[in-house]
Design an enzyme around this catalytic site. Structure first.
Site, PDB file in Angstrom:
ATOM      1  N   HIS A 137     -10.118  -0.049   4.068  1.00  0.00           N
ATOM      2  CA  HIS A 137      -9.418   1.222   3.838  1.00  0.00           C
ATOM      3  C   HIS A 137      -9.534   2.211   4.998  1.00  0.00           C
ATOM      4  O   HIS A 137      -9.719   3.416   4.795  1.00  0.00           O
ATOM      5  CB  HIS A 137      -9.907   1.862   2.545  1.00  0.00           C
ATOM      6  CG  HIS A 137      -9.506   1.113   1.313  1.00  0.00           C
ATOM      7  ND1 HIS A 137      -8.387   0.317   1.239  1.00  0.00           N
ATOM      8  CD2 HIS A 137     -10.088   1.056   0.077  1.00  0.00           C
ATOM      9  CE1 HIS A 137      -8.292  -0.204   0.026  1.00  0.00           C
ATOM     10  NE2 HIS A 137      -9.310   0.220  -0.696  1.00  0.00           N
ATOM     11  N   HIS A 212      -4.633   5.200  -4.201  1.00  0.00           N
ATOM     12  CA  HIS A 212      -5.699   4.464  -4.877  1.00  0.00           C
ATOM     13  C   HIS A 212      -6.055   5.096  -6.230  1.00  0.00           C
ATOM     14  O   HIS A 212      -7.230   5.199  -6.588  1.00  0.00           O
ATOM     15  CB  HIS A 212      -6.933   4.394  -3.986  1.00  0.00           C
ATOM     16  CG  HIS A 212      -7.815   3.213  -4.234  1.00  0.00           C
ATOM     17  ND1 HIS A 212      -8.558   3.057  -5.389  1.00  0.00           N
ATOM     18  CD2 HIS A 212      -8.079   2.121  -3.484  1.00  0.00           C
ATOM     19  CE1 HIS A 212      -9.248   1.938  -5.320  1.00  0.00           C
ATOM     20  NE2 HIS A 212      -8.974   1.331  -4.172  1.00  0.00           N
ATOM     21  N   GLU A 350      -2.267  -0.814  -6.471  1.00  0.00           N
ATOM     22  CA  GLU A 350      -2.074  -0.341  -5.101  1.00  0.00           C
ATOM     23  C   GLU A 350      -0.907  -1.075  -4.440  1.00  0.00           C
ATOM     24  O   GLU A 350      -1.046  -2.220  -4.008  1.00  0.00           O
ATOM     25  CB  GLU A 350      -3.343  -0.557  -4.280  1.00  0.00           C
ATOM     26  CG  GLU A 350      -4.601   0.025  -4.901  1.00  0.00           C
ATOM     27  CD  GLU A 350      -5.852  -0.569  -4.291  1.00  0.00           C
ATOM     28  OE1 GLU A 350      -5.970  -0.574  -3.047  1.00  0.00           O
ATOM     29  OE2 GLU A 350      -6.712  -1.053  -5.055  1.00  0.00           O
TER      30      GLU A 350
END
Length: 392
Positions: A137, A212, A350
């Site tokens: 991420h 998210h 996601e």
């Protein structure tokens, strides 16, 4: 007594309809308020988008975060259907611990990069590892840990929006190029929350943005989502190795616990002992969305809570959908409800490109070049199903 308008002059009668129209409530409203200050003195704001249909969305400038989505159930009762925190300290505290990315905008590259390394345009780049030897991420200080700039707000006859921006300088977390990112959050009067991502760069780079949010259609803090019914519009997925890095293959979901082509309970096969489920300790895989390529959002998934009747459709232009059942939720976080979060208390849907895309030439590319614009859209559409009729 005559009605009051009989006493009005002709000129007043002519403008009365316009006055009444101006007084009519807007279908979607937008409010702006402070939401605390970070440890380094940056002010954070919260935007509230509210529809006359009963849906309300809160957006934070910290992390480009969706902090709440309130929606009515089949009886009209409104509840927040995403996990989060009541104060800024919750979000910054989560960031300090590495982060589970509650509701945040994730970038510059969402999901995993093997060994934190990729090659682009003849150069090798290294991103700080955040999950063992993997960069997850966006590195140690990803987009979720920045205060975004408010670039503007809009209101039309049927929706309202706020646009947030973030400039990531050349070399940020090891990524090349200055990347200018913009996310527009729009709520309309059809209970649709649209996230429109755009980005440009001055040097070749890679980009993969997502949101998210962890969804629980029964309401934040209401417990497990194992009884939620999920359908995923995908015939295949990307299998992973022991470090959750894709093997580079595309495999059919048929005959596996990842087959959600027909709706079934999330918990039905959650504890299956096949290797893919054992590796990820639950669901944390990337599904290959059908109907690619798509220039307009297509249905990627549908989530239903039979108890409340709430439904969620996820539509996107992105080629993948990472479904994550909150496997790292272990009771250390407490939400606005005052209840702690544990595994399966929320499910993240996601919409994004595939994990480790730069290292797999057969995956859809995430390269962005000067003169190009990264442009993706994801829509969360909330609704309700009527209570099933009893048969007898």
């Amino acid at each position: 007594m005559k009605p009051f308008f009989y006493a009005l002059p002709l000129a007043a009668l002519l403008v009365l309809p316009a006055i009444m129209a101006q007084a009519a409530p807007l279908p979607v409203t937008l409010a702006r308020a402070p939401f605390g200050t970070t440890a380094n003195g940056q002010a954070v704001e919260r935007f509230t988008l509210a529809s006359i249909t009963g849906m309300r969305v809160q957006i934070l400038t910290y992390g480009g975060t969706i902090s709440a989505i309130e929606a009515p159930d089949r009886a009209g009762h409104v509840a927040d259907v995403v996990l989060g925190f009541p104060t800024l300290a919750g979000y910054t505290g989560d960031s300090a611990q590495g982060g589970l990315f509650f509701g945040s905008t994730v970038g510059r590259v969402a999901n995993r990069i093997a060994q934190g390394t990729f090659r682009l345009d003849g150069h090798t780049y290294h991103i700080p590892a955040t999950e063992g030897t993997t960069a997850l991420h966006g590195g140690r200080i990803g987009f979720d840990k920045h205060v975004w700039t408010v670039e503007g707000t809009t209101a039309t006859a049927h929706d309202a929006s706020v646009t947030l921006g973030l400039v990531s300088p050349d070399g940020d977390q090891g990524f090349p190029g200055t990347l200018s990112t913009h996310v527009t959050f729009t709520l309309n009067d059809r209970n649709e929350l649209s996230l429109h991502y755009r980005a440009t760069t001055d040097r070749p780079t890679i980009v993969n943005l997502t949101n998210h949010s962890y969804f629980n259609l029964g309401g934040e803090g209401s417990g497990s989502v194992e009884n939620h019914v999920l359908r995923i519009n995908a015939d295949s997925y990307t299998p992973v190795d022991a470090h959750s890095i894709p093997l580079g293959t595309i495999a059919p979901v048929a005959g596996t616990p990842l087959d959600f082509r027909t709706p079934h309970r999330i918990g039905e096969r959650l504890r299956d002992t096949t290797p893919q489920m054992m590796i990820t300790h639950g669901y944390d895989q990337n599904w290959v969305v059908n109907a690619r390529p798509a220039s307009v959002p297509v249905l990627a998934a549908r989530l239903v809570d039979p108890a409340s009747g709430r439904t969620l459709d996820v539509l996107t232009t992105q080629p993948g959908l990472q479904v994550y059942t909150g496997n790292a939720l272990d009771g250390r976080y407490t939400g606005p409800s005052g209840r702690t979060y544990r595994q399966t208390d929320g499910v993240a849907l996601e919409a994004e490109h595939y994990p480790d895309s730069p290292n797999h030439p057969n995956f859809p590319g995430i390269e962005l070049w000067p003169g190009q614009t990264y442009d993706e859209t994801t829509i969360y559409r909330l609704g309700v199903e009527p209570e099933p009729r009893a048969h007898g």
